[in-house]
Design an enzyme around this catalytic site. Structure first.
Site, short mmCIF file in Angstrom:
data_model
loop_
_atom_site.label_atom_id
_atom_site.label_comp_id
_atom_site.label_asym_id
_atom_site.label_seq_id
_atom_site.Cartn_x
_atom_site.Cartn_y
_atom_site.Cartn_z
N THR A 1 0.82 -1.22 0.00
CA THR A 1 0.00 0.00 0.00
C THR A 1 0.85 1.26 0.00
O THR A 1 0.47 2.28 -0.60
CB THR A 1 -0.93 -0.04 1.24
OG1 THR A 1 -1.79 -1.16 1.11
CG2 THR A 1 -1.79 1.21 1.35
N SER B 1 1.99 -7.39 -0.74
CA SER B 1 2.74 -8.34 0.08
C SER B 1 2.15 -9.75 0.15
O SER B 1 2.88 -10.69 0.49
CB SER B 1 3.03 -7.77 1.46
OG SER B 1 1.91 -7.77 2.27
N THR C 1 1.87 -4.38 4.25
CA THR C 1 1.76 -4.70 5.68
C THR C 1 1.25 -6.12 5.94
O THR C 1 1.45 -6.64 7.03
CB THR C 1 0.82 -3.70 6.39
OG1 THR C 1 -0.47 -3.77 5.79
CG2 THR C 1 1.38 -2.30 6.33
N ASP C 2 0.61 -6.74 4.94
CA ASP C 2 0.00 -8.06 5.21
C ASP C 2 1.02 -9.12 5.63
O ASP C 2 0.75 -9.93 6.51
CB ASP C 2 -0.76 -8.56 3.96
CG ASP C 2 -2.03 -7.76 3.70
OD1 ASP C 2 -2.42 -6.96 4.57
OD2 ASP C 2 -2.64 -7.94 2.63
#
Ligand code: ASP
Length: 322
Positions: A12, A55, A86-87
């Site tokens: 993101t 990710s 961030t995942d």
């Protein structure tokens, strides 16, 4: 001024929102590349784009490639910031934490809101990360994750909220430092930091399984049937499993498939406390390895790397339990 390299991998933090549809997606040009002036205040900045991947598409092979690039480049810089979706950020951060032996700051960051969204944390997190990477006190702490004004260790940080900007937390020990407008403040000392270097990854199949009430041996047998190289189980509480799973677990251990136990609780350590059928004491006795304090996804990363070194039960046990 310190020399800091920023390595972009996607996520993101590298995306933009479509103002008509609200969809967030990858773009042709990394949106943060045009904000160098905000970063140059804090350090001499160079940037590289190594991947442009959401990710969920990041694999351990990407992590290894990233780690090798960092190993190769770190001599030329005082610190490195990696931007990442961030995942799976915590998995990449922990992989790097295990594999890298440099004492220089390696910071991983991301964003929950892309660059053109209202209240975006993209540029802000990047600036904070550069500031931490340029801080003398960030040395010798392993890989750090900087998000939302907090500094976390790669070992204990986890994504706790699907969308909140305060998503990254270290539930067991808290952040080791904070970022304020004026300074970078560390308030924890790292006591036990160990590395597990890795040069190459074989295609080991390591399964992650979460325990649940009413679980029986069918799912364990199904996993066994694909002949995995290792299994990580997020067990119940202090490290217990429903009794009906035990015969299938024993069969896997007899076939020398390592089984690593973590807890599905997000705080506390697994330990062999209970003597009942399926309790931790019994699991330990039949050869289940207890991984202290790691989440399932991180224990899986560690087992992937550990299997490159050994398949010996005692050595694996020492790596996870000592
Ligand atoms: N789905 C995104 C990713 O991990 C989420 C983010 O970056 O925050 O790539």
């Amino acid at each position: 001024m310190k020399n800091i390299l920023i390595i972009h991998t996607g996520g993101t933090i590298s995306m933009l929102e479509d103002k008509d549809t609200g969809e967030v997606n990858t773009t042709k040009k990394h949106p943060l590349l045009s904000f160098k002036e905000f970063l140059q205040i804090h350090a001499n900045i160079e940037e590289q784009i190594v991947f442009d991947l959401p990710s969920p598409q990041i694999t351990p092979i990407h992590m290894l490639q990233l780690g090798k690039s960092i190993n190769h480049l770190i001599e030329k810089y005082d610190g490195i910031v990696v931007t990442h979706g961030t995942d799976t950020l915590e998995e990449t951060a922990y992989f790097l934490d295990l594999m890298l032996t440099t004492k220089k700051p390696i910071i991983v960051t991301g964003a929950m809101r892309s660059s053109n969204e209202i209240g975006s944390d993209a540029l802000y997190n990047l600036i904070s990360s550069v500031r931490v990477a340029a801080d003398e006190n960030a040395k010798n702490k392993g890989v750090l994750v900087v998000m939302n004004d907090e500094i976390h260790t790669a070992e204990y940080v986890t994504k706790t909220s699907t969308s909140n900007v305060a998503t990254f937390q270290s539930p067991q020990y808290g952040p080791i430092g904070i970022v304020t407008k004026e300074s970078i403040i560390f308030n924890h000392t790292i006591i036990n930091h160990s590395t597990l270097t890795v040069e190459a990854l074989s295609n080991h199949q390591v399964i992650l399984l979460k325990a649940f009430a009413g679980m029986d041996q069918t799912i364990i047998q199904a996993i066994h049937s694909i002949n995995p190289d290792g299994v990580v189980i997020e067990a119940l509480g202090q490290g217990n499993l429903p009794d009906k799973t035990i015969p299938a677990i024993k069969q896997m251990i007899e076939k020398h498939i390592p089984i690593i136990l973590v807890s599905r609780c997000y705080r506390g350590n697994v330990q062999p406390t209970y003597g009942y059928n399926g309790g931790g004491k019994q699991l330990k006795k039949i050869g289940v390895i207890f991984a202290n304090g790691l989440t399932g996804q991180k224990a899986r990363i560690k087992l992937l790397i550990a299997l490159e070194k050994t398949k010996d039960f005692n050595e694996l046990q020492a790596m996870f339990e000592n």
